[in-house]
Design a protein around this motif. Sequence first.
Motif, PDB file in Angstrom:
ATOM      1  N   MET A   1      20.968  24.140  48.479  1.00  0.00           N
ATOM      2  CA  MET A   1      22.217  24.777  48.102  1.00  0.00           C
ATOM      3  C   MET A   1      22.439  25.989  49.000  1.00  0.00           C
ATOM      4  SD  MET A   1      23.298  25.993  44.349  1.00  0.00           S
ATOM      5  CE  MET A   1      24.209  27.461  44.122  1.00  0.00           C
ATOM      6  N   ALA A   2      23.632  26.111  49.534  1.00  0.00           N
ATOM      7  CA  ALA A   2      23.970  27.242  50.402  1.00  0.00           C
ATOM      8  C   ALA A   2      24.075  28.525  49.581  1.00  0.00           C
ATOM      9  CB  ALA A   2      25.290  26.974  51.106  1.00  0.00           C
ATOM     10  N   ILE A   3      23.804  29.636  50.230  1.00  0.00           N
ATOM     11  CA  ILE A   3      23.910  30.943  49.591  1.00  0.00           C
ATOM     12  C   ILE A   3      25.295  31.512  49.886  1.00  0.00           C
ATOM     13  CG2 ILE A   3      22.995  33.298  49.586  1.00  0.00           C
ATOM     14  CD1 ILE A   3      20.288  32.049  50.439  1.00  0.00           C
ATOM     15  N   PRO A   4      26.029  31.945  48.865  1.00  0.00           N
ATOM     16  CA  PRO A   4      27.365  32.507  49.095  1.00  0.00           C
ATOM     17  C   PRO A   4      27.302  33.698  50.048  1.00  0.00           C
ATOM     18  CG  PRO A   4      27.021  32.096  46.771  1.00  0.00           C
ATOM     19  CD  PRO A   4      25.691  31.902  47.444  1.00  0.00           C
ATOM     20  N   LEU A   5      28.326  33.841  50.858  1.00  0.00           N
ATOM     21  CA  LEU A   5      28.391  34.877  51.875  1.00  0.00           C
ATOM     22  C   LEU A   5      29.589  35.775  51.646  1.00  0.00           C
ATOM     23  CD1 LEU A   5      27.509  35.958  54.736  1.00  0.00           C
ATOM     24  CD2 LEU A   5      29.123  34.296  55.663  1.00  0.00           C
ATOM     25  N   GLN A   6      29.362  37.076  51.766  1.00  0.00           N
ATOM     26  CA  GLN A   6      30.455  38.054  51.805  1.00  0.00           C
ATOM     27  C   GLN A   6      30.323  38.782  53.136  1.00  0.00           C
ATOM     28  OE1 GLN A   6      31.866  40.778  48.569  1.00  0.00           O
ATOM     29  NE2 GLN A   6      30.685  42.274  49.748  1.00  0.00           N
ATOM     30  N   ILE A   7      31.423  38.970  53.821  1.00  0.00           N
ATOM     31  CA  ILE A   7      31.439  39.731  55.064  1.00  0.00           C
ATOM     32  C   ILE A   7      32.037  41.090  54.739  1.00  0.00           C
ATOM     33  CG2 ILE A   7      32.363  39.858  57.404  1.00  0.00           C
ATOM     34  CD1 ILE A   7      32.506  36.721  57.250  1.00  0.00           C
ATOM     35  N   THR A   8      31.312  42.159  55.075  1.00  0.00           N
ATOM     36  CA  THR A   8      31.765  43.512  54.788  1.00  0.00           C
ATOM     37  C   THR A   8      32.148  44.195  56.088  1.00  0.00           C
ATOM     38  OG1 THR A   8      30.329  43.611  52.855  1.00  0.00           O
ATOM     39  CG2 THR A   8      31.142  45.713  53.716  1.00  0.00           C
ATOM     40  N   VAL A   9      33.322  44.827  56.090  1.00  0.00           N
ATOM     41  CA  VAL A   9      33.865  45.474  57.274  1.00  0.00           C
ATOM     42  C   VAL A   9      34.138  46.943  56.950  1.00  0.00           C
ATOM     43  CG1 VAL A   9      35.778  45.471  58.936  1.00  0.00           C
ATOM     44  CG2 VAL A   9      34.961  43.298  57.973  1.00  0.00           C
ATOM     45  N   ASP A  10      33.616  47.853  57.783  1.00  0.00           N
ATOM     46  CA  ASP A  10      33.937  49.265  57.635  1.00  0.00           C
ATOM     47  C   ASP A  10      35.382  49.490  58.059  1.00  0.00           C
ATOM     48  OD1 ASP A  10      31.333  49.721  56.882  1.00  0.00           O
ATOM     49  OD2 ASP A  10      30.730  50.650  58.767  1.00  0.00           O
ATOM     50  N   THR A  53      41.271  28.650  48.332  1.00  0.00           N
ATOM     51  CA  THR A  53      40.635  27.383  47.963  1.00  0.00           C
ATOM     52  C   THR A  53      39.237  27.598  47.401  1.00  0.00           C
ATOM     53  OG1 THR A  53      39.598  26.988  50.123  1.00  0.00           O
ATOM     54  CG2 THR A  53      41.880  26.200  49.830  1.00  0.00           C
ATOM     55  N   GLY A  54      38.711  28.823  47.542  1.00  0.00           N
ATOM     56  CA  GLY A  54      37.378  29.115  47.051  1.00  0.00           C
ATOM     57  C   GLY A  54      36.255  28.662  47.962  1.00  0.00           C
ATOM     58  N   ILE A  55      36.578  28.194  49.150  1.00  0.00           N
ATOM     59  CA  ILE A  55      35.552  27.662  50.056  1.00  0.00           C
ATOM     60  C   ILE A  55      35.008  28.731  51.002  1.00  0.00           C
ATOM     61  CG2 ILE A  55      35.116  26.019  51.932  1.00  0.00           C
ATOM     62  CD1 ILE A  55      37.189  24.185  50.536  1.00  0.00           C
ATOM     63  N   GLY A  56      35.880  29.494  51.620  1.00  0.00           N
ATOM     64  CA  GLY A  56      35.462  30.469  52.626  1.00  0.00           C
ATOM     65  C   GLY A  56      34.839  31.708  52.020  1.00  0.00           C
ATOM     66  N   PRO A  57      34.187  32.509  52.858  1.00  0.00           N
ATOM     67  CA  PRO A  57      33.552  33.726  52.356  1.00  0.00           C
ATOM     68  C   PRO A  57      34.563  34.789  51.954  1.00  0.00           C
ATOM     69  CG  PRO A  57      33.447  33.688  54.730  1.00  0.00           C
ATOM     70  CD  PRO A  57      34.017  32.360  54.302  1.00  0.00           C
ATOM     71  N   ARG A  58      34.147  35.654  51.045  1.00  0.00           N
ATOM     72  CA  ARG A  58      34.940  36.822  50.645  1.00  0.00           C
ATOM     73  C   ARG A  58      34.774  37.877  51.730  1.00  0.00           C
ATOM     74  NH1 ARG A  58      33.611  41.523  47.040  1.00  0.00           N
ATOM     75  NH2 ARG A  58      35.483  42.033  45.868  1.00  0.00           N
ATOM     76  N   LEU A  59      35.843  38.580  52.078  1.00  0.00           N
ATOM     77  CA  LEU A  59      35.765  39.712  52.989  1.00  0.00           C
ATOM     78  C   LEU A  59      36.029  40.981  52.214  1.00  0.00           C
ATOM     79  CD1 LEU A  59      36.324  37.286  55.025  1.00  0.00           C
ATOM     80  CD2 LEU A  59      37.171  39.055  56.535  1.00  0.00           C
ATOM     81  N   LEU A  60      35.119  41.932  52.334  1.00  0.00           N
ATOM     82  CA  LEU A  60      35.240  43.215  51.657  1.00  0.00           C
ATOM     83  C   LEU A  60      35.417  44.292  52.714  1.00  0.00           C
ATOM     84  CD1 LEU A  60      34.963  44.889  48.985  1.00  0.00           C
ATOM     85  CD2 LEU A  60      32.565  45.206  49.645  1.00  0.00           C
TER      86      LEU A  60
END
Length: 130
Positions: A1-10, A53-60
Amino acid sequence: MAIPLQITVDARDPGRLAAFWAVALGYVVQAPRAGYVVRGSGEEQYAAIVDPTGIGPRLLFQRVPEPKTLKNRVHLDVNAGHGATDRSTAVRAHATQLVAAGATVAQEMQEESGWWVVLLDPEGNEFCLQ
């Protein structure tokens, strides 16, 4: 199972960058969670976008006091031409839309591996449009 990813940007202005990247990726701005607004300042500490769609990563996007000064160590490749009959036309059309949303075109690249456009988001973060 893949681990969910969030990309964080300053970011200096998280809300502005979130709005820009929502256009760039076809994402939607996520409603602020508790703690997203710094009390008393009225400034957003965080803003986030999500794939509808809930597929791509969340960007914070998180507020930082300093501006970007050097080249990114990580950048995003936005595949705007994916599935298009005329990839270069699709990429150029999306680049035009992103410039209207606050991006700057840095350069076009043609190498043996392919063709793409390098852009800067409203805070100067480099990314590639292919």
